[in-house]
Design a protein around this motif. Structure first.
Motif, mmCIF file in Angstrom:
data_model
loop_
_atom_site.group_PDB
_atom_site.id
_atom_site.type_symbol
_atom_site.label_atom_id
_atom_site.label_comp_id
_atom_site.label_asym_id
_atom_site.label_seq_id
_atom_site.Cartn_x
_atom_site.Cartn_y
_atom_site.Cartn_z
ATOM 1 N N GLN A 39 0.888 -1.155 0.000
ATOM 2 C CA GLN A 39 0.000 0.000 0.000
ATOM 3 C C GLN A 39 0.923 1.200 0.000
ATOM 4 O O GLN A 39 1.828 1.301 0.823
ATOM 5 C CB GLN A 39 -0.906 -0.001 1.228
ATOM 6 C CG GLN A 39 -1.877 1.156 1.228
ATOM 7 C CD GLN A 39 -2.927 1.030 2.324
ATOM 8 O OE1 GLN A 39 -3.134 -0.037 2.887
ATOM 9 N NE2 GLN A 39 -3.594 2.121 2.615
ATOM 10 N N THR A 41 1.745 5.425 -0.173
ATOM 11 C CA THR A 41 1.303 6.793 0.082
ATOM 12 C C THR A 41 2.155 7.711 -0.790
ATOM 13 O O THR A 41 3.376 7.667 -0.713
ATOM 14 C CB THR A 41 1.458 7.166 1.565
ATOM 15 O OG1 THR A 41 0.668 6.268 2.349
ATOM 16 C CG2 THR A 41 1.011 8.600 1.819
ATOM 17 N N THR A 100 -8.366 10.281 -4.228
ATOM 18 C CA THR A 100 -7.793 9.298 -3.308
ATOM 19 C C THR A 100 -8.924 8.540 -2.633
ATOM 20 O O THR A 100 -9.966 9.136 -2.361
ATOM 21 C CB THR A 100 -6.873 9.987 -2.265
ATOM 22 O OG1 THR A 100 -6.181 8.978 -1.527
ATOM 23 C CG2 THR A 100 -7.624 10.901 -1.341
ATOM 24 N N PRO A 101 -8.799 7.267 -2.408
ATOM 25 C CA PRO A 101 -7.666 6.436 -2.788
ATOM 26 C C PRO A 101 -7.742 6.040 -4.265
ATOM 27 O O PRO A 101 -8.794 6.132 -4.886
ATOM 28 C CB PRO A 101 -7.819 5.208 -1.897
ATOM 29 C CG PRO A 101 -9.307 5.076 -1.724
ATOM 30 C CD PRO A 101 -9.814 6.494 -1.676
ATOM 31 N N GLN A 115 -3.554 -0.527 -2.952
ATOM 32 C CA GLN A 115 -4.107 0.823 -2.818
ATOM 33 C C GLN A 115 -3.015 1.883 -2.794
ATOM 34 O O GLN A 115 -1.924 1.653 -2.293
ATOM 35 C CB GLN A 115 -4.913 0.888 -1.525
ATOM 36 C CG GLN A 115 -5.585 2.217 -1.262
ATOM 37 C CD GLN A 115 -6.533 2.138 -0.075
ATOM 38 O OE1 GLN A 115 -7.306 1.209 0.037
ATOM 39 N NE2 GLN A 115 -6.438 3.109 0.809
ATOM 40 N N ASP A 117 -2.682 5.813 -1.414
ATOM 41 C CA ASP A 117 -3.277 6.897 -0.635
ATOM 42 C C ASP A 117 -2.562 8.195 -0.969
ATOM 43 O O ASP A 117 -1.330 8.220 -1.099
ATOM 44 C CB ASP A 117 -3.160 6.612 0.864
ATOM 45 C CG ASP A 117 -3.969 5.398 1.268
ATOM 46 O OD1 ASP A 117 -5.148 5.310 0.889
ATOM 47 O OD2 ASP A 117 -3.406 4.527 1.957
#
Length: 168
Positions: A39, A41, A100-101, A115, A117
């Motif tokens: 995941q 960011t 987002t996401p 995912q 973010d």
């Protein structure tokens, strides 16, 4: 910083228990900078998902609004070359308007990615503020109905009654 491009190296390998979708979808998953489909960011900037490695052949990476790939997100996205060939990559520019996401997924196989973010991104929410083609949505126990996109659920809807937000 939109003047600097951050490169993320993408390969494809058999999923291990580290993969968030282990046991679901494709038996293969993306490996990004050595991690099984992390995941991610991302802050504002330009990110190049480098797919030049031969393991990417037949696994082109794109971005979607949902993990099931119902709707592709293509704003600020540039695909170069063919996955698995020299120079192949998918580049995304993240800015204040990026939703987002997001989800990075293979166009041909299910649940290979995960995912993304974006702390400064736009929350993907549905906003109905007036009557629609199905009629006025106001009134106590009105029994009115409306249709939302297939990739949405009840948690994406905020209902206000006399200024109070109702919890679904």
């Amino acid at each position: 910083d939109s003047t600097v491009t951050k490169t993320l190296t993408v390969t494809v390998a058999s999923k291990t228990s580290e993969h968030n979708e282990f046991g679901s979808g494709s038996s293969n998953g993306y490996v990004i900078d050595g991690d099984q489909s992390p995941q991610i960011t991302l802050s504002k900037g330009v990110y190049k998902f480098d797919q030049a490695d031969g393991s990417n052949a037949s696994h082109p990476l794109k971005f979607y609004y949902d993990r099931d790939k119902n709707r592709e997100m293509s704003t600020g996205v540039v695909v170069t070359g063919t996955a698995g060939s020299a120079g192949a990559n998918t580049t995304i520019t993240i800015d204040d308007n990026t939703p987002t996401p997001l989800y990075y997924q293979c166009t041909a196989h299910s649940y290979m990615g995960h995912q993304i973010d974006i702390p400064t991104g736009q929350q993907a929410r549905l906003n109905i503020t007036s009557a629609t083609a199905t009629g006025d949505l106001s009134g106590a126990n009105s029994g009115k109905s409306f249709t939302i996109l297939a990739d949405r659920n009840v948690n994406d809807i905020l209902v206000f009654v006399n200024g109070i937000c109702m919890v679904p």
